[in-house]
Design an enzyme around this catalytic site. Structure first.
Site, PDB file in Angstrom:
ATOM      1  N   ASP A  72      16.885   2.461  35.703  1.00 46.81           N
ATOM      2  CA  ASP A  72      15.679   3.186  35.317  1.00 46.81           C
ATOM      3  C   ASP A  72      14.474   2.663  36.094  1.00 46.81           C
ATOM      4  O   ASP A  72      14.431   1.503  36.496  1.00 46.81           O
ATOM      5  CB  ASP A  72      15.456   3.023  33.805  1.00 46.81           C
ATOM      6  CG  ASP A  72      14.576   4.121  33.235  1.00 46.81           C
ATOM      7  OD1 ASP A  72      14.261   5.080  33.969  1.00 46.81           O
ATOM      8  OD2 ASP A  72      14.200   4.025  32.056  1.00 46.81           O
ATOM      9  N   ILE A  74      18.855   2.987  24.560  1.00 47.38           N
ATOM     10  CA  ILE A  74      20.173   3.317  25.102  1.00 47.38           C
ATOM     11  C   ILE A  74      20.167   4.688  25.793  1.00 47.38           C
ATOM     12  O   ILE A  74      20.994   4.963  26.658  1.00 47.38           O
ATOM     13  CB  ILE A  74      21.233   3.309  23.955  1.00 47.38           C
ATOM     14  CG1 ILE A  74      21.290   1.943  23.258  1.00 47.38           C
ATOM     15  CG2 ILE A  74      22.616   3.683  24.455  1.00 47.38           C
ATOM     16  CD1 ILE A  74      21.757   0.803  24.131  1.00 47.38           C
ATOM     17  N   SER A  75      19.241   5.572  25.383  1.00 45.86           N
ATOM     18  CA  SER A  75      19.116   6.913  25.980  1.00 45.86           C
ATOM     19  C   SER A  75      20.470   7.633  26.109  1.00 45.86           C
ATOM     20  O   SER A  75      20.770   8.222  27.156  1.00 45.86           O
ATOM     21  CB  SER A  75      18.418   6.834  27.346  1.00 45.86           C
ATOM     22  OG  SER A  75      17.123   6.285  27.213  1.00 45.86           O
ATOM     23  N   HIS A 131      13.962   7.881  43.996  1.00 45.27           N
ATOM     24  CA  HIS A 131      15.397   8.142  43.795  1.00 45.27           C
ATOM     25  C   HIS A 131      16.196   7.756  45.035  1.00 45.27           C
ATOM     26  O   HIS A 131      17.300   7.228  44.937  1.00 45.27           O
ATOM     27  CB  HIS A 131      15.623   9.614  43.442  1.00 45.27           C
ATOM     28  CG  HIS A 131      15.032   9.992  42.116  1.00 45.27           C
ATOM     29  ND1 HIS A 131      15.237   9.238  40.976  1.00 45.27           N
ATOM     30  CD2 HIS A 131      14.233  11.023  41.748  1.00 45.27           C
ATOM     31  CE1 HIS A 131      14.586   9.808  39.966  1.00 45.27           C
ATOM     32  NE2 HIS A 131      13.966  10.875  40.400  1.00 45.27           N
ATOM     33  N   GLU A 169      26.735  -7.202  25.040  1.00 45.08           N
ATOM     34  CA  GLU A 169      25.511  -7.996  25.126  1.00 45.08           C
ATOM     35  C   GLU A 169      24.495  -7.153  25.904  1.00 45.08           C
ATOM     36  O   GLU A 169      24.855  -6.427  26.826  1.00 45.08           O
ATOM     37  CB  GLU A 169      25.780  -9.302  25.886  1.00 45.08           C
ATOM     38  CG  GLU A 169      26.705 -10.245  25.158  1.00 45.08           C
ATOM     39  CD  GLU A 169      26.151 -10.694  23.820  1.00 45.08           C
ATOM     40  OE1 GLU A 169      24.947 -10.993  23.741  1.00 45.08           O
ATOM     41  OE2 GLU A 169      26.938 -10.749  22.843  1.00 45.08           O
ATOM     42  N   ARG A 182      19.453  -2.884  31.355  1.00 43.72           N
ATOM     43  CA  ARG A 182      18.528  -1.760  31.578  1.00 43.72           C
ATOM     44  C   ARG A 182      17.306  -2.278  32.310  1.00 43.72           C
ATOM     45  O   ARG A 182      16.672  -3.245  31.884  1.00 43.72           O
ATOM     46  CB  ARG A 182      18.106  -1.062  30.282  1.00 43.72           C
ATOM     47  CG  ARG A 182      17.196   0.147  30.574  1.00 43.72           C
ATOM     48  CD  ARG A 182      17.024   1.097  29.431  1.00 43.72           C
ATOM     49  NE  ARG A 182      16.290   2.291  29.862  1.00 43.72           N
ATOM     50  CZ  ARG A 182      16.392   3.486  29.318  1.00 43.72           C
ATOM     51  NH1 ARG A 182      17.193   3.672  28.300  1.00 43.72           N
ATOM     52  NH2 ARG A 182      15.688   4.501  29.770  1.00 43.72           N
ATOM     53  N   ASN A 193      18.621  14.841  31.470  1.00 47.84           N
ATOM     54  CA  ASN A 193      17.793  14.840  32.676  1.00 47.84           C
ATOM     55  C   ASN A 193      17.619  16.239  33.272  1.00 47.84           C
ATOM     56  O   ASN A 193      16.733  16.459  34.106  1.00 47.84           O
ATOM     57  CB  ASN A 193      18.343  13.877  33.743  1.00 47.84           C
ATOM     58  CG  ASN A 193      18.135  12.417  33.417  1.00 47.84           C
ATOM     59  OD1 ASN A 193      18.940  11.558  33.776  1.00 47.84           O
ATOM     60  ND2 ASN A 193      17.038  12.091  32.720  1.00 47.84           N
ATOM     61  N   ASN A 221      12.958   4.458  38.831  1.00 44.68           N
ATOM     62  CA  ASN A 221      12.824   4.968  40.204  1.00 44.68           C
ATOM     63  C   ASN A 221      11.498   5.713  40.392  1.00 44.68           C
ATOM     64  O   ASN A 221      10.810   5.543  41.399  1.00 44.68           O
ATOM     65  CB  ASN A 221      13.949   5.953  40.535  1.00 44.68           C
ATOM     66  CG  ASN A 221      15.299   5.284  40.674  1.00 44.68           C
ATOM     67  OD1 ASN A 221      15.382   4.066  40.724  1.00 44.68           O
ATOM     68  ND2 ASN A 221      16.355   6.091  40.726  1.00 44.68           N
ATOM     69  N   GLY A 222      11.160   6.548  39.418  1.00 46.89           N
ATOM     70  CA  GLY A 222       9.946   7.362  39.514  1.00 46.89           C
ATOM     71  C   GLY A 222       8.716   6.478  39.542  1.00 46.89           C
ATOM     72  O   GLY A 222       7.827   6.642  40.405  1.00 46.89           O
TER      73      GLY A 222
HETATM   74  C1  IPE Z   1      18.189   7.284  31.278  1.00 48.55           C
HETATM   75  O1  IPE Z   1      16.944   7.202  31.849  1.00 48.55           O
HETATM   76  C2  IPE Z   1      19.090   8.133  32.115  1.00 48.55           C
HETATM   77  C3  IPE Z   1      19.448   7.569  33.408  1.00 48.55           C
HETATM   78  C4  IPE Z   1      19.138   6.377  33.822  1.00 48.55           C
HETATM   79  C5  IPE Z   1      20.213   8.436  34.257  1.00 48.55           C
HETATM   80  P1  IPE Z   1      15.752   8.199  31.422  1.00 48.55           P
HETATM   81  O2  IPE Z   1      14.590   7.808  32.229  1.00 48.55           O
HETATM   82  O3  IPE Z   1      16.216   9.605  31.533  1.00 48.55           O
HETATM   83  O4  IPE Z   1      15.602   7.842  29.881  1.00 48.55           O
HETATM   84  P2  IPE Z   1      14.375   8.030  28.888  1.00 48.55           P
HETATM   85  O5  IPE Z   1      13.949   9.472  28.978  1.00 48.55           O
HETATM   86  O6  IPE Z   1      13.297   7.110  29.346  1.00 48.55           O
HETATM   87  O7  IPE Z   1      14.926   7.653  27.549  1.00 48.55           O
HETATM   88  C1  IPE Z   2      16.024   6.656  36.763  1.00 57.75           C
HETATM   89  O1  IPE Z   2      14.690   6.653  37.169  1.00 57.75           O
HETATM   90  C2  IPE Z   2      16.853   7.676  37.513  1.00 57.75           C
HETATM   91  C3  IPE Z   2      17.191   8.861  36.733  1.00 57.75           C
HETATM   92  C4  IPE Z   2      17.002   9.035  35.455  1.00 57.75           C
HETATM   93  C5  IPE Z   2      17.819   9.950  37.466  1.00 57.75           C
HETATM   94  P1  IPE Z   2      13.612   7.615  36.494  1.00 57.75           P
HETATM   95  O2  IPE Z   2      13.544   8.865  37.267  1.00 57.75           O
HETATM   96  O3  IPE Z   2      13.894   7.780  35.045  1.00 57.75           O
HETATM   97  O4  IPE Z   2      12.299   6.781  36.711  1.00 57.75           O
HETATM   98  P2  IPE Z   2      11.076   6.628  35.698  1.00 57.75           P
HETATM   99  O5  IPE Z   2      11.648   6.147  34.401  1.00 57.75           O
HETATM  100  O6  IPE Z   2      10.436   7.973  35.575  1.00 57.75           O
HETATM  101  O7  IPE Z   2      10.194   5.616  36.345  1.00 57.75           O
HETATM  102 MG    MG Z   3      13.284   6.821  33.367  1.00 59.85          MG
END
Ligand code: IPE
Ligand code: IPE
Ligand code: MG
Length: 236
Positions: A14, A188-189, A31, A200, A181, A62, A16-17
């Protein structure tokens, strides 16, 4: 001291954005950087004694994101999987996928099948990529699969137990020993709910594109000091 290495590690990759936004880049750049990091990290992890690495690449939820981002990710999967076959083979890693078929396009699905087929004889370790994956859906799909087996008399209802259920999930994998994470989120999403029952947990603020081998080794070290009791009163 005997070193405790987890057999099955799972990563919710998690951040990347946020990694991209922080640098004034488009989320898609994050990404891309995340995918490159995943390859490097897989190479490293396969040398640590970890046998199975499950990663959360794209959840069923997603698909709620903007079309532009979903399209970018789907293209990244198509091209990224094709262009990394050689690399995964050089690490000796067998790639498998967990998740549903719909609504993925044929091109995405074919690139997944191609990567699976091209790496199926590798024996150094397993990379389980969870793509179009939802933990609740996996449990529902497994329930349906078992009901069909009962109807077709392939299994007796009395023989269904926790282990049989686990073996009938999308892939027959052992329970997860360590869940990581990244990006400072503590949830846990809808990741691998069944196999996470006694894992753990390790949370770090590091954003996934920056989560490198050293960061991973910190998680392994942390894990080696954990006292797993599985509900009992003795160390296991
Ligand atoms: C969980 O991350 C899904 C993946 C890492 C593919 P999200 O960024 O989608 O989760 P939330 O929305 O913060 O719970
Ligand atoms: C995780 O990074 C990758 C995917 C869920 C595909 P995010 O895209 O969720 O990145 P943030 O959480 O918005 O920073
Ligand atoms: Mg995310």
């Amino acid at each position: 001291m005997e070193e405790k290495i987890p057999k099955h590690v799972a990563i919710i990759l998690d951040g990347n954005g946020r990694w991209a936004t922080k640098r004034g880049l488009k989320r898609s750049e994050g990404h891309k950087a995340g995918f490159e990091n995943l390859k490097k990290l897989t190479k490293h992890i396969m040398t640590t004694g970890v046998e199975i690495l499950s990663i959360y690449a794209f959840s069923t939820e997603n698909f709620k994101r903007d079309k532009e981002e979903v399209d970018y990710l789907m293209n990244l999967f198509i091209h990224g999987f094709k262009s990394s076959i050689k690399e995964f083979n050089s690490y000796g890693v067998k790639v498998i996928f967990s998740g549903g078929r719909e609504p993925l396009s044929n091109l995405v699905w074919e690139s997944m099948k191609e990567l699976e087929n091209s790496t199926k004889d590798n024996t150094k370790g397993i990379l389980n990529i969870c793509l179009n994956y939802g933990g609740r859906k996996e449990i529902v799909d497994t329930t349906k699969k078992l009901i069909e087996k009962v109807i077709n008399k392939e299994i007796n209802i009395e023989d269904i137990n926790e282990e049989v259920f686990r073996k009938n999930l999308y892939n027959d994998l052992p329970p997860i020993d360590l869940l990581i994470r990244t990006s400072g989120e503590y949830r846990i999403s809808n990741f691998m709910l069944y196999n996470l029952a006694y894992s753990e947990m390790y949370f770090t603020d590091t954003l996934f594109p920056d989560f490198n081998s050293e960061e991973f080794d910190k998680a392994l070290y942390d894990y080696s000091k954990r006292d797993r009791r599985f509900g009992g009163n003795k160390k296991q």
